[in-house]
Design an enzyme around this catalytic site. Structure first.
Site, PDB file in Angstrom:
ATOM      1  N   CYS A 120     -99.171   9.312  -0.842  1.00  0.00           N
ATOM      2  CA  CYS A 120     -97.940  10.105  -0.723  1.00  0.00           C
ATOM      3  C   CYS A 120     -98.159  11.592  -0.958  1.00  0.00           C
ATOM      4  CB  CYS A 120     -96.890   9.585  -1.697  1.00  0.00           C
ATOM      5  SG  CYS A 120     -96.519   7.829  -1.496  1.00  0.00           S
ATOM      6  N   HIS A 260     -91.564  14.716  -3.471  1.00  0.00           N
ATOM      7  CA  HIS A 260     -91.815  13.482  -2.735  1.00  0.00           C
ATOM      8  C   HIS A 260     -90.611  12.575  -2.922  1.00  0.00           C
ATOM      9  CE1 HIS A 260     -93.385   9.823  -1.216  1.00  0.00           C
ATOM     10  NE2 HIS A 260     -93.528   9.267  -2.403  1.00  0.00           N
ATOM     11  N   ASN A 290     -88.782   6.021   1.129  1.00  0.00           N
ATOM     12  CA  ASN A 290     -90.092   6.594   0.816  1.00  0.00           C
ATOM     13  C   ASN A 290     -90.974   6.491   2.064  1.00  0.00           C
ATOM     14  OD1 ASN A 290     -92.702   7.133  -0.069  1.00  0.00           O
ATOM     15  ND2 ASN A 290     -92.500   5.957  -1.958  1.00  0.00           N
TER      16      ASN A 290
END
Length: 335
Positions: A120, A260, A290
């Protein structure tokens, strides 16, 4: 942990682009697939829906669409792109790199291409790599992409993880800014001792694909949620504070924080810990979930297009992913 300050030439972001697949999977849809509920998902994650790529839609397909939009937004010709980096945990194939598929799809024949794997945190890692190439004078223009088809590595029988992830891609054009330095500072870090807390254990050289590996559902995401939460908040806040110190700014100077988009609880915890009100954060996790390496660039493009980021604004990016990896970048928006 490694810290990087500006080197020889200033580097600026001149264009952004993003792409989300057409199909939307809502929490109500998930109620029909696994033992979960909209209330359970919403209260624990803040996610209401996510986009899911078509069966024949790959990470490079999504990345190419985002890239073309970023190039157009920057007012550049594709022939001017000298380097393409694709940050992804869901490559089209193990070989060749997804960036090569993107290059062919957009026609950037003069670019050299490679993938970067930092989960990520991948987009911030890739952006820093591109910045160094430009700052040293090796190239003038780079295309940095975060592209993920997380739906193909999600275990749709695991209700604790399948509700979290979505698909999409975001891209940014980085250029030599001469005396103008849009990217002010960057901090990157990793801790390989924590690899067991968030990973996809099957499918690589450690556990090659076999009937046993598939039967044990090892080619899918495994996560220890509580430990990931604790470390994500700690490392993103620490990296963000260090990046601010290196940039010469304070959190009060930052007009927009782009974290994020892991889940709303993590974002809220970061807001509390770094002392920035939540309304200064750009949040789209409720709509997209996500998207791993695509989360930050998609949020950036949305924030630019809807006016949340304007010329002269200072922006803080923070990210965290499996590895563990983490990073933070401070920019001044010059476009």
């Amino acid at each position: 942990m490694s810290n990087y300050a500006a080197m020889n030439k200033g580097v600026v972001i001149t264009g952004t682009g993003s792409y989300l697949p057409e199909r939307i999977l809502t929490n109500q849809d998930l109620e029909k697939m696994v033992d979960t509920s909209d209330e359970w998902i919403s209260t624990r994650t803040g996610i209401k829906e996510r986009h899911i790529a078509a069966d024949n839609e790959s990470a490079s397909d999504m990345g190419a669409k985002a890239a073309l939009r970023a190039i157009e937004n920057a007012g550049k010709d594709i022939a001017s792109v000298e380097m393409i980096i694709v940050a992804t945990s869901t490559p089209d194939m193990l070989l060749p790199g997804t960036a090569c598929f993107v290059q062919e799809e957009i026609g950037a024949k003069k670019a050299f291409c490679f993938d970067l794997g930092a989960a990520c945190s991948g987009f911030l890692y890739a952006m820093e790599v591109a910045r160094q190439f430009i700052a040293q004078g090796t190239i003038n223009t780079a295309l940095v992409i975060g592209a993920e088809k997380m739906s193909c590595v999600v275990d749709w029988e695991d209700r604790s993880t399948c509700v979290l992830f979505g698909d999409g891609a975001g891209a940014a054009v980085l250029e030599n800014g001469g005396d103008v330095s849009g990217i002010k500072s960057s901090v990157l870090g990793s801790d390989g001792a924590l690899t067991d807390l968030l990973n996809i254990p099957g499918g690589g050289s450690r556990n090659p694909v076999s009937h046993r590996i598939i039967d044990e559902r090892l080619p899918f995401i495994k996560m220890e949620g509580k430990e990931v939460f604790k470390n994500a908040v700690r490392y993103m806040c620490d990296a963000g504070q260090q990046a601010l110190e290196r940039s010469g700014f304070t959190i009060d100077d930052i007009e927009c924080v782009i974290p994020h988009q892991a889940n709303m609880r993590i974002i809220s915890a970061i807001s509390d810990r770094i002392g920035a009100p939540l309304d200064r954060f750009y949040v789209n996790v409720d709509r997209v979930g996500n998207m791993s390496a695509a989360s930050v660039p998609v949020a950036l493009d949305e924030a630019v297009r809807n006016g949340r980021i304007k010329k002269g604004d200072k922006v803080l990016f923070v990210a965290f992913g499996g590895g563990f990896t983490w990073g933070a970048t401070v920019i001044e928006w010059t476009a």
